[in-house]
Design a protein around this motif. Structure first.
Motif, short mmCIF file in Angstrom:
data_model
loop_
_atom_site.label_atom_id
_atom_site.label_comp_id
_atom_site.label_asym_id
_atom_site.label_seq_id
_atom_site.Cartn_x
_atom_site.Cartn_y
_atom_site.Cartn_z
N LEU A 35 3.00 13.32 -10.56
CA LEU A 35 4.00 14.37 -10.72
C LEU A 35 4.60 14.34 -12.13
CD1 LEU A 35 5.59 16.68 -9.46
CD2 LEU A 35 7.23 14.99 -8.63
N ARG A 36 4.91 13.15 -12.64
CA ARG A 36 5.45 13.03 -14.00
C ARG A 36 4.45 13.53 -15.04
NH1 ARG A 36 6.88 7.50 -12.81
NH2 ARG A 36 8.85 7.55 -11.71
N ILE A 37 3.19 13.16 -14.88
CA ILE A 37 2.15 13.60 -15.81
C ILE A 37 2.04 15.12 -15.80
CG2 ILE A 37 -0.35 13.62 -16.22
CD1 ILE A 37 -0.31 10.63 -15.34
N LEU A 38 2.04 15.71 -14.62
CA LEU A 38 1.96 17.17 -14.52
C LEU A 38 3.17 17.85 -15.18
CD1 LEU A 38 0.52 17.61 -10.92
CD2 LEU A 38 -0.67 17.93 -13.10
N LEU A 39 4.35 17.28 -14.99
CA LEU A 39 5.54 17.84 -15.61
C LEU A 39 5.49 17.73 -17.14
CD1 LEU A 39 8.35 16.62 -13.17
CD2 LEU A 39 7.54 18.96 -13.51
N VAL A 40 5.01 16.60 -17.64
CA VAL A 40 4.88 16.42 -19.09
C VAL A 40 3.85 17.41 -19.65
CG1 VAL A 40 4.05 14.84 -20.88
CG2 VAL A 40 5.67 14.03 -19.16
N LEU A 41 2.72 17.57 -18.96
CA LEU A 41 1.71 18.52 -19.42
C LEU A 41 2.26 19.95 -19.43
CD1 LEU A 41 -1.55 17.20 -17.73
CD2 LEU A 41 -0.97 17.18 -20.15
N ARG A 54 0.83 -1.21 0.00
CA ARG A 54 0.00 0.00 0.00
C ARG A 54 0.87 1.25 0.00
NH1 ARG A 54 -2.01 3.76 3.16
NH2 ARG A 54 -0.96 3.03 5.02
N VAL A 55 1.90 1.30 0.82
CA VAL A 55 2.80 2.46 0.89
C VAL A 55 3.54 2.62 -0.44
CG1 VAL A 55 4.90 3.32 2.00
CG2 VAL A 55 3.04 2.40 3.40
N ASN A 56 4.02 1.52 -1.02
CA ASN A 56 4.73 1.58 -2.31
C ASN A 56 3.79 2.05 -3.43
OD1 ASN A 56 7.23 0.83 -1.34
ND2 ASN A 56 6.90 -1.35 -1.72
N TYR A 57 2.54 1.58 -3.40
CA TYR A 57 1.58 1.99 -4.42
C TYR A 57 1.32 3.50 -4.33
CZ TYR A 57 -2.82 2.72 -6.82
OH TYR A 57 -3.79 3.20 -7.65
N ARG A 58 1.13 4.01 -3.12
CA ARG A 58 0.89 5.45 -2.94
C ARG A 58 2.08 6.26 -3.43
NH1 ARG A 58 -1.39 7.09 2.73
NH2 ARG A 58 -1.70 9.01 1.58
N ARG A 59 3.29 5.78 -3.16
CA ARG A 59 4.49 6.50 -3.60
C ARG A 59 4.58 6.48 -5.13
NH1 ARG A 59 10.10 3.92 -2.48
NH2 ARG A 59 8.72 2.39 -3.32
N ARG A 60 4.34 5.31 -5.76
CA ARG A 60 4.38 5.22 -7.22
C ARG A 60 3.28 6.09 -7.86
NH1 ARG A 60 4.94 -0.30 -6.18
NH2 ARG A 60 2.83 -0.64 -6.94
N PHE A 61 2.10 6.08 -7.25
CA PHE A 61 0.99 6.89 -7.76
C PHE A 61 1.35 8.37 -7.70
CE2 PHE A 61 -2.94 9.31 -7.14
CZ PHE A 61 -3.65 8.92 -8.26
N SER A 62 1.90 8.82 -6.59
CA SER A 62 2.31 10.23 -6.44
C SER A 62 3.37 10.59 -7.47
CB SER A 62 2.84 10.50 -5.04
OG SER A 62 1.85 10.29 -4.08
N GLN A 63 4.33 9.70 -7.68
CA GLN A 63 5.37 9.96 -8.67
C GLN A 63 4.79 10.02 -10.08
OE1 GLN A 63 8.10 6.78 -7.82
NE2 GLN A 63 9.27 7.98 -6.33
N SER A 64 3.83 9.14 -10.37
CA SER A 64 3.18 9.14 -11.69
C SER A 64 2.41 10.43 -11.93
CB SER A 64 2.23 7.95 -11.83
OG SER A 64 2.94 6.74 -11.79
#
Length: 196
Positions: A35-41, A23-33
């Motif tokens: 952030l990446r999407i926002l940076l790409v946009l 659960r903790v790893n999923y939340r971290r990966r989701f947050s990183q994803s």
């Protein structure tokens, strides 16, 4: 608490600990994803704005001087830096205003317009299928006229109302005034069309 008393902690099974770790790893990966999407946009928006400003200005048509080719409300894309030839649509600045007209002649060409609005370039009457009605329109320029080097003679397609190179208010258009050659109508979608 004395040294003999021990604090009681809840006991967790290995499965519960592994589930919590997932659960903790999923939340971290989701947050990183996210952030990446926002940076790409943000990057896409920055590139689009730079492209629109530097190479591909997007403009909206106001007025009816280019009807029926372009009508009020159409949105077009121009390309900066392209040479304009006779028949091309160009956007240019005159007295702080952005206008859009069709190139009729280039530097060195001799333009003549008769009383009925028929346009001749270098003695040859132009075939102008984009014009619905020929008209002399507002013409206070002495005809025939020779287009100076590095300049263009431009006219709107709706000849009765267009203020263009026939008028001293616009006159010849210099290459330095050209914002871009209009190449594509993008709006409305029902009129999407290559223009150049």
């Amino acid at each position: 608490m004395s040294e003999h008393e021990a604090k009681s902690y809840p006991e967790f099974s290995v499965e519960q600990l592994q589930a919590e770790l997932r659960r903790v790893n999923y939340r971290r990966r989701f947050s990183q994803s996210v952030l990446r999407i926002l940076l790409v946009l943000a990057l896409v928006v920055a590139v689009a704005v730079a492209a629109a400003y530097l190479w591909l200005p997007v403009m909206r048509i106001y007025g009816d001087s280019m009807e029926n080719t372009l009508v009020s409300g159409d949105v077009v894309v121009a390309v900066r830096g392209l040479d304009a030839e006779a028949g091309d649509l160009v956007a240019f600045e005159v007295s702080g205003k952005l206008l859009m007209k069709r190139v009729i002649a280039k530097g060195g060409d001799v333009v003549s317009i008769d009383a009925h609005g028929a346009v001749s370039v270098n003695g040859v009457v132009l075939e102008e299928p984009y014009v619905d009605e020929l008209a002399l329109g507002t013409c206070d320029v002495q005809m025939p006229c020779t287009v100076p080097a590095g300049m263009y003679f431009v006219m709107g397609d709706h000849r009765t109302v267009s203020i263009d190179s026939r008028s001293e208010a616009v006159g010849f258009v210099g290459k330095d005034q050209i914002v871009g050659r209009v190449v594509l109508r993008v709006w409305p979608l029902s009129r999407l069309d290559w223009l150049g």
